[in-house]
Design a protein around this motif. Structure first.
Motif, PDB file in Angstrom:
ATOM      1  N   ASN A  12       4.105  21.538 -35.209  1.00 37.08           N
ATOM      2  CA  ASN A  12       3.431  21.975 -34.204  1.00 37.08           C
ATOM      3  C   ASN A  12       2.819  21.551 -34.280  1.00 37.08           C
ATOM      4  O   ASN A  12       1.471  22.671 -33.345  1.00 37.08           O
ATOM      5  CB  ASN A  12       2.567  23.112 -35.573  1.00 37.08           C
ATOM      6  N   ASN A  13       1.814  20.386 -34.382  1.00 36.18           N
ATOM      7  CA  ASN A  13       0.619  19.589 -33.476  1.00 36.18           C
ATOM      8  C   ASN A  13       1.032  19.468 -31.788  1.00 36.18           C
ATOM      9  O   ASN A  13       0.477  18.616 -31.379  1.00 36.18           O
ATOM     10  CB  ASN A  13       0.085  18.157 -34.366  1.00 36.18           C
ATOM     11  N   ALA A  14       2.902  19.335 -31.784  1.00 38.32           N
ATOM     12  CA  ALA A  14       3.229  18.988 -30.060  1.00 38.32           C
ATOM     13  C   ALA A  14       3.078  20.701 -29.934  1.00 38.32           C
ATOM     14  O   ALA A  14       2.201  20.251 -28.517  1.00 38.32           O
ATOM     15  CB  ALA A  14       4.519  18.368 -29.722  1.00 38.32           C
ATOM     16  N   GLU A 103      -8.739   8.817 -29.320  1.00 39.07           N
ATOM     17  CA  GLU A 103      -8.935  10.485 -28.595  1.00 39.07           C
ATOM     18  C   GLU A 103      -7.366  10.477 -27.693  1.00 39.07           C
ATOM     19  O   GLU A 103      -6.923   9.601 -28.070  1.00 39.07           O
ATOM     20  CB  GLU A 103      -9.970   9.779 -27.642  1.00 39.07           C
ATOM     21  N   HIS A 104      -7.146  11.203 -27.629  1.00 40.58           N
ATOM     22  CA  HIS A 104      -5.848  12.063 -26.923  1.00 40.58           C
ATOM     23  C   HIS A 104      -5.856  11.238 -25.772  1.00 40.58           C
ATOM     24  O   HIS A 104      -6.641  11.487 -25.183  1.00 40.58           O
ATOM     25  CB  HIS A 104      -5.977  13.294 -26.454  1.00 40.58           C
ATOM     26  N   SER A 105      -4.801  11.245 -24.919  1.00 35.81           N
ATOM     27  CA  SER A 105      -4.321  10.251 -23.937  1.00 35.81           C
ATOM     28  C   SER A 105      -5.426  10.751 -22.582  1.00 35.81           C
ATOM     29  O   SER A 105      -6.175  10.844 -21.804  1.00 35.81           O
ATOM     30  CB  SER A 105      -3.085  10.342 -23.592  1.00 35.81           C
ATOM     31  N   ASN A 154      -8.075  14.925 -35.522  1.00 36.81           N
ATOM     32  CA  ASN A 154      -6.946  14.617 -34.300  1.00 36.81           C
ATOM     33  C   ASN A 154      -5.620  14.183 -34.655  1.00 36.81           C
ATOM     34  O   ASN A 154      -5.944  15.119 -36.010  1.00 36.81           O
ATOM     35  CB  ASN A 154      -6.703  12.743 -35.006  1.00 36.81           C
ATOM     36  N   ASN A 155      -4.781  14.278 -33.303  1.00 34.30           N
ATOM     37  CA  ASN A 155      -3.501  14.746 -33.647  1.00 34.30           C
ATOM     38  C   ASN A 155      -2.452  15.000 -33.839  1.00 34.30           C
ATOM     39  O   ASN A 155      -1.329  15.325 -34.780  1.00 34.30           O
ATOM     40  CB  ASN A 155      -2.819  15.139 -32.178  1.00 34.30           C
ATOM     41  N   GLU A 156      -2.704  12.761 -34.399  1.00 34.29           N
ATOM     42  CA  GLU A 156      -1.812  12.006 -35.025  1.00 34.29           C
ATOM     43  C   GLU A 156      -1.783  12.034 -36.512  1.00 34.29           C
ATOM     44  O   GLU A 156      -0.886  12.337 -37.689  1.00 34.29           O
ATOM     45  CB  GLU A 156      -1.727  10.891 -34.532  1.00 34.29           C
ATOM     46  N   HIS A 205      -0.987  26.302 -26.293  1.00 33.94           N
ATOM     47  CA  HIS A 205      -0.272  26.504 -26.739  1.00 33.94           C
ATOM     48  C   HIS A 205      -0.335  25.489 -27.930  1.00 33.94           C
ATOM     49  O   HIS A 205       0.706  25.536 -28.792  1.00 33.94           O
ATOM     50  CB  HIS A 205       0.941  25.823 -25.980  1.00 33.94           C
ATOM     51  N   LYS A 206      -1.192  24.924 -27.896  1.00 35.80           N
ATOM     52  CA  LYS A 206      -1.707  24.654 -29.855  1.00 35.80           C
ATOM     53  C   LYS A 206      -2.050  25.407 -30.869  1.00 35.80           C
ATOM     54  O   LYS A 206      -2.050  25.806 -32.237  1.00 35.80           O
ATOM     55  CB  LYS A 206      -2.478  23.937 -29.774  1.00 35.80           C
ATOM     56  N   LEU A 207      -1.827  27.071 -30.263  1.00 38.97           N
ATOM     57  CA  LEU A 207      -2.286  27.961 -30.950  1.00 38.97           C
ATOM     58  C   LEU A 207      -1.389  29.479 -30.884  1.00 38.97           C
ATOM     59  O   LEU A 207      -1.829  30.757 -30.722  1.00 38.97           O
ATOM     60  CB  LEU A 207      -4.200  28.393 -31.495  1.00 38.97           C
ATOM     61  N   GLY A 325       3.839  10.752 -34.226  1.00 39.71           N
ATOM     62  CA  GLY A 325       2.827  11.006 -34.588  1.00 39.71           C
ATOM     63  C   GLY A 325       2.394  11.586 -32.888  1.00 39.71           C
ATOM     64  O   GLY A 325       2.090  12.761 -32.915  1.00 39.71           O
ATOM     65  N   SER A 326       2.388  10.482 -31.819  1.00 40.38           N
ATOM     66  CA  SER A 326       2.099  11.485 -30.057  1.00 40.38           C
ATOM     67  C   SER A 326       3.232  11.805 -29.783  1.00 40.38           C
ATOM     68  O   SER A 326       4.095  11.548 -29.111  1.00 40.38           O
ATOM     69  CB  SER A 326       1.077  10.897 -29.782  1.00 40.38           C
ATOM     70  N   ALA A 327       3.295  13.125 -29.447  1.00 41.48           N
ATOM     71  CA  ALA A 327       4.486  13.662 -28.682  1.00 41.48           C
ATOM     72  C   ALA A 327       4.639  12.964 -27.147  1.00 41.48           C
ATOM     73  O   ALA A 327       5.500  12.040 -26.752  1.00 41.48           O
ATOM     74  CB  ALA A 327       4.121  14.752 -27.411  1.00 41.48           C
ATOM     75  N   CYS A 328       3.406  12.383 -26.869  1.00 46.71           N
ATOM     76  CA  CYS A 328       3.378  11.773 -24.945  1.00 46.71           C
ATOM     77  C   CYS A 328       3.818  10.443 -25.015  1.00 46.71           C
ATOM     78  O   CYS A 328       3.985   9.807 -24.243  1.00 46.71           O
ATOM     79  CB  CYS A 328       2.117  11.958 -24.495  1.00 46.71           C
ATOM     80  N   ARG A 329       3.401   9.988 -26.322  1.00 44.26           N
ATOM     81  CA  ARG A 329       3.478   8.100 -27.180  1.00 44.26           C
ATOM     82  C   ARG A 329       5.699   7.871 -26.914  1.00 44.26           C
ATOM     83  O   ARG A 329       6.203   6.905 -26.647  1.00 44.26           O
ATOM     84  CB  ARG A 329       3.185   7.594 -27.680  1.00 44.26           C
TER      85      ARG A 329
HETATM   86  S1  FES Z   1       0.262  14.301 -28.673  1.00 44.42           S
HETATM   87 FE1  FES Z   1       0.192  15.782 -28.510  1.00 44.42          FE
HETATM   88  S2  FES Z   1       1.546  15.474 -26.397  1.00 44.42           S
HETATM   89 FE2  FES Z   1       0.286  14.447 -26.539  1.00 44.42          FE
END
Ligand code: FES
Ligand SMILES: Cc1ncc(COP(=O)(O)O)c(C=O)c1O
Length: 393
Positions: A12-14, A103-105, A154-156, A205-207, A325-329
Motif C-alpha cells: 500500500n505504500n506503492a 527523499e523520494h526520487s 519515508n516510503n521504504e 492514490h496513497k490514501l 522497497g521503492s516501487a520506482c526502483r
Molecule cells: S515508491 Fe513509491 S513509487 Fe516510487
C-alpha cells in the motif's frame, strides 16, 4: 497465485485501492456533471462547486486555515517539483536547497538536475535507523538557503521525520520549508495551522483516492511561481483545465481518511506488529528503520543473506503482493538509495522486503502472510544450507 483465496495486497505504500465510495462520488463528473469549472453556465458552476467542496475536505484533513492554501496538481511528483522550483525562483538572494539522502526520487532526481546546473544542494545524511542528522540539518541552513525539503515519512521504512521542528529552524533561517507528505497523509494527524510548514505535497492514490491527482499546500502569503503556465486556474498557480473527477475523488478520499484516521492507525499498527513479530520469530531477520517512530502501516524486514527479490517473487506467486522497497526502483537492480544511505550492509540490504498495510488489510490476511513468509524463508534457508554442504563436502 494460490487457487483458493483472493490475492493479498501488502504494497500500500506503492499505491492503494481506490475506495469504491470514492469511485461512486467521482462517476457523475465524467457523465452528467462534466462541465469545465471555468465556464460561466450551470455545467461550469456545478464543477466549480465540486472543486470548492473537495478543497474544503482536503484542507480539513490537513488542518489548514484557508481553503485556498490548496493547489490541485497531477500528484506528489508535480507538487514536489513545483515547491522546490518556486522557492528557487522567488527567494531573492537565496539559491541553495537543503534536503535529505532518503527523499523520494521526485525530490532527489530534481535536486541532482539542479546540482548539475550549478545550484548548491546540501544533502543531509541519516543514521543506521534512518533518522535525520539534526545537527547537520541546522548547520546546513544559512543566508543562502532558499528552501529546505524533508519528507514527513519515508516510503521504504516508514520512518517519520520531526518536520515541525525542522520547519521552525528553517523559518528562523529565513528560508521556506517544504515537506513531501505523500506517505504521511491519512496515516498521521496533521495540523498545519500550528506549524511553520510553508509547503506540503500529497497524492490521492496513497490514501484510497485515484491516481494522477494530488495537491500542494501553499501557506497563505508564500510567494509562488507556477510550474505550469497557461490559464488562470487555481488562482493562477496551476494552469490547465482541472481534473474534476480526480479532484472530487481526492476530496472524498480525504473525508474518509479524516473520519477513520485514529481508529485505523491503532488497528493497522496492531496488525503490522503482529505481522512483524510473526516473521521475526523465524530468526535471522531484522526490521529496518526507526522502530520507535514510524508509520503504523509499514515494516521493512531484511532477511540476512537471502535475496529480497527472490522472497518477493515467491510471495507474489503465492498471491501475496509485497515490494522490495521503492516501487520506482524495482527492476532497476539498483539497491535502494534509502537503505544505502542508512549504511545497511550488503548481505542485509539485498534481503529487504517492504510490507505496507492499509485500512483494507484484515487479520486473516496478516496471518496468511506470516505463514507464507515463514514457509518461503525456511525453504530458501534449507536450500542454501544444502548448497553450502554440497560445496564443502
Ligand atoms: S515508491 Fe513509491 S513509487 Fe516510487
Ligand atoms: C514519498 C513519496 N513522494 C512522492 C511520490 C510520488 O507521488 P505521485 O505518484 O503522486 O507522483 C511517492 C509515490 O511513490 C512517494 O512515496
Amino acid at each position: 497465485m494460490s487457487e483458493n483465496r483472493a490475492p493479498i495486497y501488502l504494497d500500500n505504500n506503492a499505491t492503494t485501492r481506490t475506495d469504491p465510495s470514492v469511485v461512486q462520488t467521482m462517476l457523475p463528473f465524467f457523465t452528467e456533471q462534466f462541465g469545465n469549472a471555468s465556464s460561466a453556465h450551470a455545467f461550469g458552476n456545478e464543477a466549480a462547486i465540486a472543486v470548492r467542496q473537495a478543497r474544503r475536505s482536503l484542507s480539513g484533513l490537513l488542518g489548514s486555515a484557508y481553503d485556498h492554501e490548496i493547489v490541485f496538481t497531477s500528484g506528489g511528483t508535480e507538487a514536489n517539483n513545483a515547491a522546490i522550483l518556486s522557492a528557487l525562483a522567488t527567494q531573492e538572494g537565496r539559491d541553495e536547497v537543503v534536503t535529505t539522502s532518503v527523499e523520494h526520487s521526485a525530490v532527489l532526481a530534481l535536486t541532482e538536475q539542479l546540482a548539475a546546473r550549478g545550484v548548491k544542494t546540501r544533502i543531509i545524511a541519516v543514521d543506521a535507523c534512518g533518522r535525520l542528522d539534526i545537527e547537520a540539518f541546522r548547520c546546513a541552513l544559512g543566508p543562502r538557503t532558499a528552501i529546505a525539503s524533508v519528507m514527513w515519512a519515508n516510503n521504504e521504512t516508514g520512518t517519520i521525520f520531526p518536520v515541525k521542528c525542522l520547519a521552525g529552524w528553517t523559518r528562523e533561517a529565513g528560508a521556506l520549508f517544504h515537506t513531501d507528505a505523500v506517505q504521511a497523509i491519512g496515516k498521521v494527524r496533521l495540523n498545519l495551522k500550528d506549524s511553520t510548514i510553508d509547503m506540503l505535497s500529497l497524492s490521492a492514490h496513497k490514501l484510497h483516492g485515484p491516481k494522477g491527482v494530488g495537491a500542494l499546500y501553499l501557506r497563505k502569503g508564500t510567494k509562488f511561481q507556477p510550474l505550469i503556465c497557461g490559464g488562470s486556474q487555481e488562482r493562477g498557480r496551476r494552469a490547465g483545465t482541472e481534473n474534476i473527477p480526480g479532484i472530487v475523488g481526492l476530496g472524498k478520499a480525504a473525508e474518509l481518511a479524516a473520519e477513520r484516521l485514529e481508529p485505523e492507525r491503532i488497528r493497522i499498527g496492531a496488525l503490522r506488529d503482529r505481522l512483524e513479530q510473526g516473521i521475526l520469530r523465524n530468526g535471522e531477520c531484522v526490521v529496518l528503520g526507526d522502530i520507535r517512530n514510524r508509520l503504523a502501516n509499514t515494516t521493512n524486514i531484511a532477511f540476512d543473506h537471502l535475496e529480497g527479490e527472490a522472497i518477493a517473487h515467491r510471495l507474489n506467486r503465492a498471491g501475496i503482493a509485497v515490494s522490495l522497497g521503492s516501487a520506482c526502483r524495482s527492476g532497476s537492480m539498483q539497491p535502494s538509495h534509502v537503505l544505502r544511505a542508512m549504511q545497511v550492509p550488503a548481505w542485509r540490504m539485498h534481503g529487504a522486503v517492504r510490507f505496507s498495510l492499509s485500512r483494507e488489510t484484515s487479520l486473516a490476511e496478516v496471518d496468511e502472510a506470516v505463514c507464507a513468509v515463514s514457509d518461503i524463508v525456511t525453504r530458501m534457508r534449507a536450500s542454501s544450507r544444502a548448497t553450502v554442504r554440497e560445496q564443502t563436502s
